[in-house]
Design a protein around this motif. Sequence first.
Motif, PDB file in Angstrom:
ATOM      1  N   GLU A   1       5.890  -7.500   1.366  1.00  0.00           N
ATOM      2  CA  GLU A   1       4.977  -6.451   0.898  1.00  0.00           C
ATOM      3  C   GLU A   1       3.604  -6.541   1.577  1.00  0.00           C
ATOM      4  OE1 GLU A   1       6.177  -8.962  -0.812  1.00  0.00           O
ATOM      5  OE2 GLU A   1       5.026  -9.490  -2.584  1.00  0.00           O
ATOM      6  N   PHE A   2       3.333  -7.688   2.210  1.00  0.00           N
ATOM      7  CA  PHE A   2       2.008  -7.890   2.819  1.00  0.00           C
ATOM      8  C   PHE A   2       2.084  -8.028   4.340  1.00  0.00           C
ATOM      9  CE2 PHE A   2       1.302  -9.927  -1.509  1.00  0.00           C
ATOM     10  CZ  PHE A   2       0.535  -8.892  -2.003  1.00  0.00           C
ATOM     11  N   LYS A   3       3.076  -7.397   4.963  1.00  0.00           N
ATOM     12  CA  LYS A   3       3.235  -7.531   6.412  1.00  0.00           C
ATOM     13  C   LYS A   3       2.103  -6.845   7.166  1.00  0.00           C
ATOM     14  CE  LYS A   3       7.186  -5.962   6.654  1.00  0.00           C
ATOM     15  NZ  LYS A   3       8.470  -5.372   6.636  1.00  0.00           N
ATOM     16  N   THR A   4       1.631  -5.724   6.630  1.00  0.00           N
ATOM     17  CA  THR A   4       0.625  -4.963   7.369  1.00  0.00           C
ATOM     18  C   THR A   4      -0.783  -5.305   6.867  1.00  0.00           C
ATOM     19  OG1 THR A   4       0.662  -3.149   5.781  1.00  0.00           O
ATOM     20  CG2 THR A   4       2.221  -3.017   7.621  1.00  0.00           C
TER      21      THR A   4
ATOM     22  N   ALA B   1      -5.302  -3.328   0.714  1.00  0.00           N
ATOM     23  CA  ALA B   1      -5.056  -2.626  -0.564  1.00  0.00           C
ATOM     24  C   ALA B   1      -4.994  -3.633  -1.715  1.00  0.00           C
ATOM     25  CB  ALA B   1      -3.762  -1.825  -0.480  1.00  0.00           C
ATOM     26  N   TRP B   2      -4.382  -4.780  -1.449  1.00  0.00           N
ATOM     27  CA  TRP B   2      -4.278  -5.846  -2.466  1.00  0.00           C
ATOM     28  C   TRP B   2      -5.668  -6.338  -2.875  1.00  0.00           C
ATOM     29  CZ3 TRP B   2      -0.937  -8.270  -5.631  1.00  0.00           C
ATOM     30  CH2 TRP B   2      -1.212  -9.556  -6.063  1.00  0.00           C
TER      31      TRP B   2
ATOM     32  N   PRO C   1      -1.088 -12.940  -0.383  1.00  0.00           N
ATOM     33  CA  PRO C   1      -1.085 -12.038   0.785  1.00  0.00           C
ATOM     34  C   PRO C   1      -1.045 -12.770   2.129  1.00  0.00           C
ATOM     35  CG  PRO C   1      -3.092 -11.762  -0.536  1.00  0.00           C
ATOM     36  CD  PRO C   1      -2.308 -12.855  -1.163  1.00  0.00           C
ATOM     37  N   LEU C   2      -1.246 -14.088   2.091  1.00  0.00           N
ATOM     38  CA  LEU C   2      -1.302 -14.841   3.357  1.00  0.00           C
ATOM     39  C   LEU C   2       0.013 -15.535   3.694  1.00  0.00           C
ATOM     40  CD1 LEU C   2      -4.789 -16.527   2.639  1.00  0.00           C
ATOM     41  CD2 LEU C   2      -4.316 -14.300   3.682  1.00  0.00           C
TER      42      LEU C   2
ATOM     43  N   ASP D   1       0.814  -1.222   0.000  1.00  0.00           N
ATOM     44  CA  ASP D   1       0.000   0.000   0.000  1.00  0.00           C
ATOM     45  C   ASP D   1       0.853   1.281   0.000  1.00  0.00           C
ATOM     46  OD1 ASP D   1       0.894  -0.487   2.572  1.00  0.00           O
ATOM     47  OD2 ASP D   1      -0.929   0.259   3.531  1.00  0.00           O
ATOM     48  N   ASP D   2       2.155   1.133  -0.223  1.00  0.00           N
ATOM     49  CA  ASP D   2       3.011   2.326  -0.331  1.00  0.00           C
ATOM     50  C   ASP D   2       2.935   2.858  -1.770  1.00  0.00           C
ATOM     51  OD1 ASP D   2       4.994   4.215  -0.545  1.00  0.00           O
ATOM     52  OD2 ASP D   2       6.611   2.955   0.240  1.00  0.00           O
TER      53      ASP D   2
END
Length: 210
Positions: free
Chosen positions: A111-114, A120-121, A105-106, A34-35
């Motif tokens: 990139e998916f830590k937060t 956002a994904w 994302p799981l 999401d950056d």
Amino acid sequence: MKLYTYSHCPFCSRVTYVAGKLGIKLEEVVLDYDDTETPTKLIGKKMVPILEKDDGTVMSESNDIISLFIELAGANEAIKPTEGAIEWQGGSFAPLLQIGLPRWPLLGLKEFKTESSRIAWEDKKQTTDLNFVQLIEDTANIVLQVNEFLIGTEKQLNISNGKTSLSLVDSAIYYSILRGLYCEPTITWPEQLNLWMNYQALESGVPLVK
Ligand SMILES: N[C@@H](CCC(=O)N[C@@H](CS)C(=O)NCC(=O)O)C(=O)O
């Protein structure tokens, strides 16, 4: 040189694959999904890979970055992928997205830590046709199709003892896409293809996505 990436991204991993194989040293910066600010400041939009050279200039587009690396390494390698690899790539995105979208994302990728990056994904990638819950429910059917796709891929690559005669850029295309399918453990990997993939992971330093 700094390379901004997402770990799941096939365009980024073909760049890191080529860098790894050519021994080009990179500082890899995995952006939060999401950056938006960092890539937009660098290239005016949210897209990776982005190469930031030591003189501060930036480049996007995986093909251009790969061509630069081949030139920098003085490697006697074809710059252009073959028609066969490009055509295969065209048919590979549907299975890749069906498997990867709801699963990547799981996996704990950087990139998916937060939670906000995972949201956002989902906001960006989930559609009526690619509904994440539905895709997971359809796993058995999707996996059957993926298994067929992998059998065809293995034949096309003509692998012997885990080795192929592919050029560096063609290998980068196949590897960068196929690695994203390892997140679904019920997929059956043809033996030679799996062997080749595992060699590529070792030789390039770019891990399978699982
Ligand atoms: N043509 C570009 C494509 C790069 C691309 O599509 N990157 C995706 C990630 S795989 C991206 O940054 N998408 C923006 C997003 O997901 O927000 C290249 O070859 O470098």
